[in-house]
Design a protein around this motif. Structure first.
Motif, short mmCIF file in Angstrom:
data_model
loop_
_atom_site.label_atom_id
_atom_site.label_comp_id
_atom_site.label_asym_id
_atom_site.label_seq_id
_atom_site.Cartn_x
_atom_site.Cartn_y
_atom_site.Cartn_z
N ILE A 193 39.02 -37.00 -3.28
CA ILE A 193 39.23 -35.80 -4.11
C ILE A 193 39.59 -34.61 -3.24
O ILE A 193 40.48 -33.82 -3.57
N TYR A 194 38.93 -34.52 -2.10
CA TYR A 194 39.19 -33.42 -1.17
C TYR A 194 40.67 -33.42 -0.76
O TYR A 194 41.38 -32.42 -0.89
N PHE A 234 43.10 -35.08 -2.08
CA PHE A 234 44.01 -35.03 -3.23
C PHE A 234 44.22 -33.59 -3.68
O PHE A 234 45.34 -33.18 -4.00
N LEU A 235 43.14 -32.82 -3.66
CA LEU A 235 43.27 -31.40 -4.01
C LEU A 235 44.24 -30.72 -3.06
O LEU A 235 45.13 -29.98 -3.48
N LEU A 249 47.78 -31.71 -3.88
CA LEU A 249 48.30 -31.05 -5.09
C LEU A 249 48.77 -29.64 -4.78
O LEU A 249 49.79 -29.18 -5.30
#
Lengths: 472, 159, 457
Positions: A155-156, A158-159, A162
């Motif tokens: 998630i880290y 991926f953020l 993005l």
């Protein structure tokens, strides 16, 4: 030719899904990665023409692969790392090994794509593609806390990616010919403020990937919990994606914003170097120690890039390669010890030199390279990087210089605990080490010293990129 | 005099030829003479002491001082090693775990906490739902008819 | 025009089929055949062939975009019925009735893609909505289903009232039901006109389940039989979006000034409610309903501008989102319960099915090489081109990374947690049908332009 770097691993990965037998899957993976290595050596020597195909006409996105010195050195690193990793860990028998290897090769394909793309959208595509297999590898085959830790990592990052995607779209809109090509990006009409926005969006992605203090907390956990083969991929090659991104995209595209932020980033990096080095001193887990050491080394490279001096960037380009080789060697030694003793705690190790002299010698060799002793490959890069930091600012250089001492402390401490002292019960269980792993280690150590004594080929390889970046 | 500085040429292609900073020959001779004579004196002293073949620890203050290697180890431990270790431990256990990683994990916890709270609005009562929708419409009206005011507010906020 | 007439006609045919033709499979095949006719008729109109040449008095206008959207809706419905046919027949006794309702919904959707008049908007919305109320309550023996239907009907009626009030206001202000940009030459009451626009905006927000008008969505989607939730969350909702965009493409000018406050507020609150609440859900079905709210937040981006990116983007979004949702609901239908625990160990026992589910989830999360990535990409591009603040996109992307949390929780359940999945009977052909959807998603994830090539030829 360039397409083969992506296709060879990709096709092999697909093939491996259907090969159930462990030994043959392993052989196929080794042959494939060695094939990629041969291709990489050829391309590094002779260069290669661009591969260009239309991809998404409505967006004017192209499937453009381009190779220059910077790309060559990282392609070479990737091509060396993967066979080394697969051969060195071939004795490990994870369940469903064919899928394990297949996912590893998908990662290789993605990494090659990242280093070769000359089109921003394609770059983003591969950037993510390299990440997803790693998520599955670590979550399935990792340690006890693997699921939560890998999820955080995913998630880290991926953020971060993005944010980079927004940056890409943002710059794309401002290109005069509506194209994702790096040349068009470089000519985009951005005002000062817009450049800063785009810079920030790109930088977050790279900073998380490297990682830079204080965005680094995913890394030690992820390194610790991932299966070692994956940890090797992450620390030898994947973290280089962030540095590569800065050298390829950030610096040439947003020079004004880059220059406006050098002080902030250098200071942040130097804090990170010292911070990570201090923490490394207190680590007992050998994997976490190498992880923090890696954060420190990457921080130094980042600081050197942002000092924005020719010799610093030159040093970084060489160090990209050298750090990959050194850390790979350390990981392989650590993996052999862990596989045979079942522990990563340095408290429980000791006496390796008596029990396994060869392995201990190899460990000392890589440890010395980790401290960047003269005649090892890391010395060349670090010397140039420190030199550039000193030229940038004496105090910053001095502060970063402290990290050399700290590196010596934690690395020698590790060597002392692992190699010397009484033979511990865990170390005593160790059997003979399999020959392939030893050969890989010896080859890596030879690379360490050869490129340490004759770094000139590496400098020649990256000379053209250096010219471009500096001229810009 | 002086060795051949071959190592300094190793990176010459990158950093340029180093400028020679050699010492004058006279200085070198003096330095050599002084260091050799100090070494010879110390050697003679040591021979003198060890002739007595005493194995027990010396009792005199100076003897003790030298016997314990000038207390360098202890000094080194108190001044450098222990503070360093303590500082590193502080970074590892407090800053890293609680502040930096705590901030990251805290963000995750915050999302989960707000998820639990937001879920409560969804209470299954149609009456409430319609009330919220009416309030939403009222809000839209308020926003619409005060747009210039709001825009000015945002403008000032950004400025 | 062809599509509207034929879909209504096919609805009637299916009603007759419900008692004249026995055999659920046969009825399903008739429905599929009907859809093919519908698609062909719609395509025929593109080439200037009409079933009946009717003067619509400018109440309907058939644009290339609208007709193409119709085609996409029909194709999606075809895939939906093709996969879920068996499951539909398990609910209720008169299966063909459901197919009839689908055709009526499609008729409503076809009106919504082509209306040029607020009365037509109203009729389209109602034709679309009333069958949905029935479908929600179709599981007559389930209390949940009944409760959901009643709730949906009550709140739906409320929103219809709001919509009508808005239309009335606009009529009062301009003296016409026609959609038109505010023109200096026409005298109208500014206050009433704006009030009407706001009310229509609220009612449309209700239809697409955007905050703060989303409250019906979780309860209704959760209560309805899963197979119909799948339809409501995808095709029916997308039709609402197309209508929404149709209005605001025309009325954009009137909104322009306040748009910068109202729309971002709506988007951010929708994303917040959808993404954050989904994090806490323990039931996959309920998680998916919140995720559908969250996805609506992204689709609202298309309202931002009139650029090609917005138009193409919303089509891509609709197709990709619908495909992925149909797929994931189709997997959920086969589970014996809706909890995350039911998926534990699915990768061991059903590797292909688990992989397909992963593709669907990745697409919903917007990860490259799935279509969801380009859908999000187009939305970002549309918003930035329209000149909106970059902060809005950054906020949206932060929510997108939160969405990864709950989508990947399901992947974790399937792959990383050992256990025995609570999965029912599953024949191979079912998995292969899902594989077709996954392949479509992957193809659109690498070559999204395949979808647009037909928009302009």
């Amino acid at each position: 030719m360039l397409l083969s770097f992506i296709l060879i691993p990709f096709v092999t990965a697909l093939l491996l899904l259907f090969i159930k037998k462990n030994t043959s899957a392993n052989t196929i993976a080794i042959v494939s990665t060695l094939g990629t290595l041969v291709a990489a050596i050829v391309v590094a020597g002779k260069g290669a023409v661009d591969f260009n195909a239309p991809w998404i006409p409505v967006l004017n996105a192209q499937f453009l692969l381009h190779v220059d010195g910077l790309a060559k050195i990282l392609v070479l690193l990737t091509a060396i790392s993967f066979p080394a990793i697969i051969i060195a860990t071939s004795q490990n028998q994870p369940k469903q090994k064919n899928i394990f290897l297949s996912l590893l090769l998908f990662t290789q394909s993605g990494l090659m794509g990242v280093f070769l793309s000359g089109d921003a959208l394609l770059f983003y595509f591969f950037w993510e593609l390299a990440l997803i297999p790693v998520y599955f590898l670590s979550s399935i085959w990792g340690g006890e806390k693997r699921i939560a830790v890998t999820f955080k990592f995913f998630i880290y990052t991926f953020l971060g990616s993005l944010m980079m995607l927004i940056g890409i779209v943002f710059v794309y809109m401002h290109t005069s010919d509506q194209s994702f090509l790096i040349q068009s990006f470089a000519k985009a009409n951005l005002t000062g403020g817009q450049q800063v926005t785009a810079f920030a969006l790109f930088f977050i992605a790279f900073a998380i990937k490297m990682p830079i203090f204080p965005l680094h907390t995913w890394q030690p956990d992820a390194y610790e919990q991932s299966p070692t083969a994956v940890t090797m991929v992450m620390s030898a090659v994947m973290v280089k994606m962030g540095l590569y991104g800065i050298l390829r995209w950030l610096l040439p595209l947003f020079p004004t914003a880059f220059m406006a932020h050098i002080h902030v980033v250098v200071i942040l990096s130097v804090i990170g170097i010292l911070y990570a080095s201090f923490i490394a001193i207190r680590q007992d887990d050998i994997k976490r120690l190498i992880a923090y050491s890696s954060i420190a080394h990457i921080g130094l490279m980042n600081a050197a890039i942002f000092s924005h001096l020719q010799i610093g960037i030159q040093g970084v380009m060489v160090q990209l390669f050298s750090h990959g080789i050194n850390v790979l060697g350390l990981w392989i030694v650590a993996d052999i010890i862990e596989q045979q003793t079942g522990t990563r705690s340095m408290q429980q190790m000791g006496g390796l030199a008596k029990k396994q002299p060869t392995l201990a010698i190899l460990l000392v060799g890589f440890a010395l390279a980790n401290i960047a002793l003269p005649l090892t490959n890391a010395f060349v890069g670090e010397f140039l990087m420190f030199n550039s930091l000193f030229q940038y600012n004496v105090w910053v250089g001095a502060a970063a210089g402290v990290s050399i001492i700290l590196a010596a402390i934690y690395t020698l401490n590790m060597v002392q605990k692992v190699a010397y002292g009484e033979v511990s019960t865990q170390i005593n269980q160790m059997q003979t080490i399999n020959t392939p792993a030893q050969i890989v280690l010896i080859v890596l150590l030879i690379i360490v010293f050869v490129t340490g004594v004759f770094p000139q080929p590496l400098f020649d390889l990256t000379a053209d990129s250096l010219q471009q970046i500096i001229v810009k | 005099m002086g060795g051949h500085h071959w190592l300094s040429h190793q990176l010459s292609s990158i950093v340029g030829e180093p400028t020679e900073i050699g010492l004058s020959h006279a200085t070198e001779w003096v330095l050599m003479a002084v260091s050799v004579s100090i070494a010879v004196i110390a050697l003679l002293m040591a021979v003198n002491i060890y002739r007595k073949k005493t194995d027990e620890a010396p009792t005199s203050f100076i003897g003790q001082f030298f016997y314990n290697k000038w207390h360098i180890d202890e000094l080194y431990n108190t001044v450098i090693v222990n503070p360093l270790n303590r500082f590193a431990g502080f970074l590892k256990n407090s800053i890293e775990k609680q502040v930096i990683d705590g901030a990251v994990n805290g963000t995750g916890k915050l999302v989960q906490y707000s998820a639990r709270q937001l879920r409560l609005i969804q209470n299954g009562q149609v009456g409430y739902y319609i009330l919220f929708m009416v309030l939403g419409i009222v809000l839209l009206f308020l926003l619409w008819f005060n747009d210039t005011l709001l825009l000015r507010f945002f403008h000032n906020l950004i400025k | 025009m062809n599509a509207i007439i034929i879909s209504a006609f096919l609805g009637v045919v299916m009603m007759f089929a419900s008692w004249s033709i026995k055999g659920e499979n046969k009825q399903k095949n008739i429905a599929l055949f009907g859809l093919i006719i519908l698609i062909l008729a719609n395509l025929a109109q593109l080439n200037g062939w009409y079933v009946a040449d009717i003067d619509t008095k400018n109440m309907l206008s058939f644009t290339r975009f609208g007709l193409y959207t119709n085609t996409l809706f029909y194709c999606l419905t075809f895939i939906y019925i093709w996969i879920n046919g068996e499951e539909i027949s398990k609910i209720g006794n008169h299966v063909a009735d459901f197919y009839a309702l689908f055709f009526f919904i499609l008729c409503g959707a076809s009106i919504l893609t082509s209306f040029d008049n607020l009365l037509m908007l109203f009729i389209g919305i109602e034709i679309l909505s009333i069958p949905l109320y029935i479908l929600t309550g179709s599981d007559k023996k389930s209390l949940f289903s009944n409760e959901a239907a009643i709730k949906y009907f009550l709140m739906g009626s409320f929103s219809t009232g709001v919509l009508l009030l808005g239309i009335t206001f606009i009529y009062g202000a301009t003296g016409s039901f026609k959609l038109m940009p505010p023109d200096a030459s026409i005298q109208y009451e500014q206050f009433m006109f704006s009030g009407g626009l706001i009310l229509i905006f609220a009612a449309m927000n209700f239809k697409v389940s955007a905050a703060p008008f989303h409250f019906w969505t979780p309860d209704v989607y959760d209560g309805a039989p899963t197979v119909f939730t799948s339809f409501m969350a995808t095709i029916a909702k997308s039709a609402g979006f197309i209508a929404f965009i149709n209005i605001y493409l025309v009325q954009y000018k009137a909104f322009e000034k306040t748009w910068v406050i109202i729309l971002p507020l709506g988007i951010v609150s929708t994303l917040l409610v959808g993404n954050v609440t989904a994090v806490f859900q323990r039931s996959v079905k309920r998680m998916l309903t919140y995720s559908s709210i969250a996805q609506a937040g992204f689709m609202l981006f298309a309202l931002y501008g009139t650029s090609n990116f917005a138009n193409e983007g919303i089509l891509l979004y609709i197709v990709v989102y619908s495909l992925a949702s149909i797929g994931i609901f189709a997997v959920l239908i086969k589970m014996k319960e809706n909890s995350f625990e039911a998926f534990h160990g699915l990768a061991k026992t059903h590797p292909l099915l688990a992989f397909l589910t992963t593709v669907f989830l990745c697409s919903l999360a917007g990860i490259p090489i799935t279509g969801g990535f380009f859908a999000k990409y187009y939305m970002i591009n549309a918003v930035l081109i329209a000149g909106a603040g970059i902060w809005l996109v950054v906020v949206a992307m932060i929510f997108a990374s939160i969405s990864v949390y709950y989508y990947f929780k399901l992947i974790q359940a399937m792959y990383f947690v050992p256990g025995t999945p609570a999965i029912g009977e599953l024949d191979k052909s079912y998995t292969y049908k899902l594989a077709v959807i996954a392949i479509l998603i992957l193809v659109l994830g690498v070559f999204p332009n395949l979808l647009f090539n037909y928009l302009y030829f």
